[in-house]
Scaffold this active site. Structure first.
Site, PDB file in Angstrom:
ATOM      1  N   LYS A  86       0.900  -1.005   0.093  1.00 17.15           N
ATOM      2  CA  LYS A  86      -0.093  -0.023   0.022  1.00 17.15           C
ATOM      3  C   LYS A  86       0.930   1.343  -0.266  1.00 17.15           C
ATOM      4  O   LYS A  86       1.830   1.282   0.772  1.00 17.15           O
ATOM      5  CB  LYS A  86      -1.050  -0.003   1.044  1.00 17.15           C
ATOM      6  N   THR A 131      -9.611   5.859   9.269  1.00 19.05           N
ATOM      7  CA  THR A 131     -10.470   6.407   8.155  1.00 19.05           C
ATOM      8  C   THR A 131     -11.160   5.137   7.245  1.00 19.05           C
ATOM      9  O   THR A 131     -11.936   5.414   6.568  1.00 19.05           O
ATOM     10  CB  THR A 131      -9.856   7.362   7.283  1.00 19.05           C
TER      11      THR A 131
HETATM   12  C1  R5P Z   1      -1.028   1.716   9.365  1.00 13.40           C
HETATM   13  O1  R5P Z   1       0.193   1.527   9.371  1.00 13.40           O
HETATM   14  C2  R5P Z   1      -1.919   1.345  10.384  1.00 13.40           C
HETATM   15  O2  R5P Z   1      -1.453  -0.016  10.744  1.00 13.40           O
HETATM   16  C3  R5P Z   1      -3.308   1.085   9.652  1.00 13.40           C
HETATM   17  O3  R5P Z   1      -3.155   0.316   8.860  1.00 13.40           O
HETATM   18  C4  R5P Z   1      -3.738   2.607   9.541  1.00 13.40           C
HETATM   19  O4  R5P Z   1      -3.399   3.481  10.596  1.00 13.40           O
HETATM   20  C5  R5P Z   1      -5.217   2.751   9.445  1.00 13.40           C
HETATM   21  O5  R5P Z   1      -5.625   3.965   8.884  1.00 13.40           O
HETATM   22  P1  R5P Z   1      -6.679   3.994   7.741  1.00 13.40           P
HETATM   23  O6  R5P Z   1      -7.850   3.301   8.368  1.00 13.40           O
HETATM   24  O7  R5P Z   1      -7.084   5.527   8.013  1.00 13.40           O
HETATM   25  O8  R5P Z   1      -6.445   3.794   6.560  1.00 13.40           O
END
Ligand code: R5P
Length: 315
Positions: free
Chosen positions: A192, A223
């Site tokens: 990602k 989010t």
């Molecule tokens: C990122 O490194 C975390 O492990 C989560 O994947 C992230 O914080 C999720 O954020 P969101 O739901 O805003 O994509």
């Protein structure tokens, strides 16, 4: 147990009540309200002199309010001569700001660790930190619990076959590997890119997902972008049913709406953060970490090892 005192801030009273029930302990009386100008007003109503106090407070939204309230409660306990103060923080906020990844940015996770120590916390008990290294920001003992066994118990009941565990980003590989080992399942990773704090883009999927049931695992859903984008890419790559197990359900912005319109069958989160009425959805199930916290608190109080709670899942 007469030396143990359980106290709760305002952030997660439901979980605190469940933990107290597990421990068969009546939570101590505390007043934590606001002055008319918004300043936090705290008074511990019960005697805590010489006691082993556990203050339960998640650093969930409103994050700054909840952190400040916790600091003030700890200060009140210290001045009331509590013998030992354990900050029980089911969700440790600001943990994602754990390094200087751009010029002129703070390391806020370290700042929060400093604040807790200066306020008077003797130790910390927390769950699924965003990065294990955050433990090193504290110069007081920190016990780190994992929700993995709670999720494994839940998903084993579904008897899913042909299973693959997927991490929605490379940072989550260690966590996903621990789940894959527990489920004796395959492992895949979504590559990602985060374009803005709210938007992500999937570049590649590493691993075999075609025709398989998927459990996406992560520490945080904020989010919902990471999760929903990952699920979309997995579906396009031929995944069958897609579930998610995520420790901390922040569910900010329009995360619930995104989840409802997504390829995810449903998401399972823990109660480290309370799920407000407005966020309830058929696609969100909640499992409780109250037993895990209660057992850890009991063991800390009696100076027993807590490693039995996570020996097989150290990562
Ligand atoms: C990122 O490194 C975390 O492990 C989560 O994947 C992230 O914080 C999720 O954020 P969101 O739901 O805003 O994509």
């Amino acid at each position: 147990m007469d030396k143990m005192v359980i106290l709760s801030g305002n952030s997660n009273k439901e979980l605190s009540a469940k933990i107290s029930k597990e421990l068969k302990a009546k939570p101590a009386d505390i007043m934590a309200t606001r002055f008319s100008d918004g300043e936090i007003r705290v008074k511990i109503e019960d005697n805590v002199r010489g006691k082993d106090v556990f203050v339960i407070q998640s650093n969930c939204p409103p994050v700054n309010e909840n952190i400040m309230e916790l600091l003030i409660i700890i200060d009140a306990l210290k001045r009331a001569s509590a013998n030992r103060i354990t900050a029980v923080i089911p969700y440790f906020g600001y943990a994602r700001q754990d390094r200087k990844d751009q010029p002129r940015v703070p390391i806020t996770a370290k700042l929060v660790a400093n604040l807790l120590t200066v306020a008077g916390a003797s130790r910390v008990l927390t769950l699924d930190l965003h990065a294990g290294q955050v433990q090193g920001f504290f110069d007081i003992p920190l016990d780190h619990l994992f929700a993995i066994n709670v999720f494994v118990d839940y998903f084993k009941k579904l008897k899913l076959n042909n299973l693959v565990i997927v991490s929605p980003d490379v940072g989550g590989i260690k966590m996903a590997r621990a789940y894959a080992k527990k489920f004796r399942a395959g492992l895949a990773i979504v590559d990602k890119r985060r374009n803005t704090p709210e938007a992500t883009e999937v570049m590649h999927i590493l691993g075999e997902v075609k025709g398989k049931n998927v459990i996406l695992v992560d520490d945080i859903i904020a989010t919902g972008s990471s999760l929903v984008e990952a699920a979309k890419a997995l579906k396009e790559a031929g995944a069958k049913n897609i579930f998610a197990a995520i420790s901390h359900g922040i569910l900010s912005a329009n995360a619930v709406e995104k989840l409802e319109n997504s390829d995810i069958d449903y998401l399972v989160i823990t109660d480290s953060i309370p799920l407000g009425e407005e966020k309830k959805s058929k696609k969100i199930k909640v499992v409780s970490v109250s037993k895990l916290f209660a057992e850890a608190i009991r063991r800390i109080h009696f100076e027993q090892s807590i490693s039995v709670l996570f020996d097989s899942i150290r990562r």
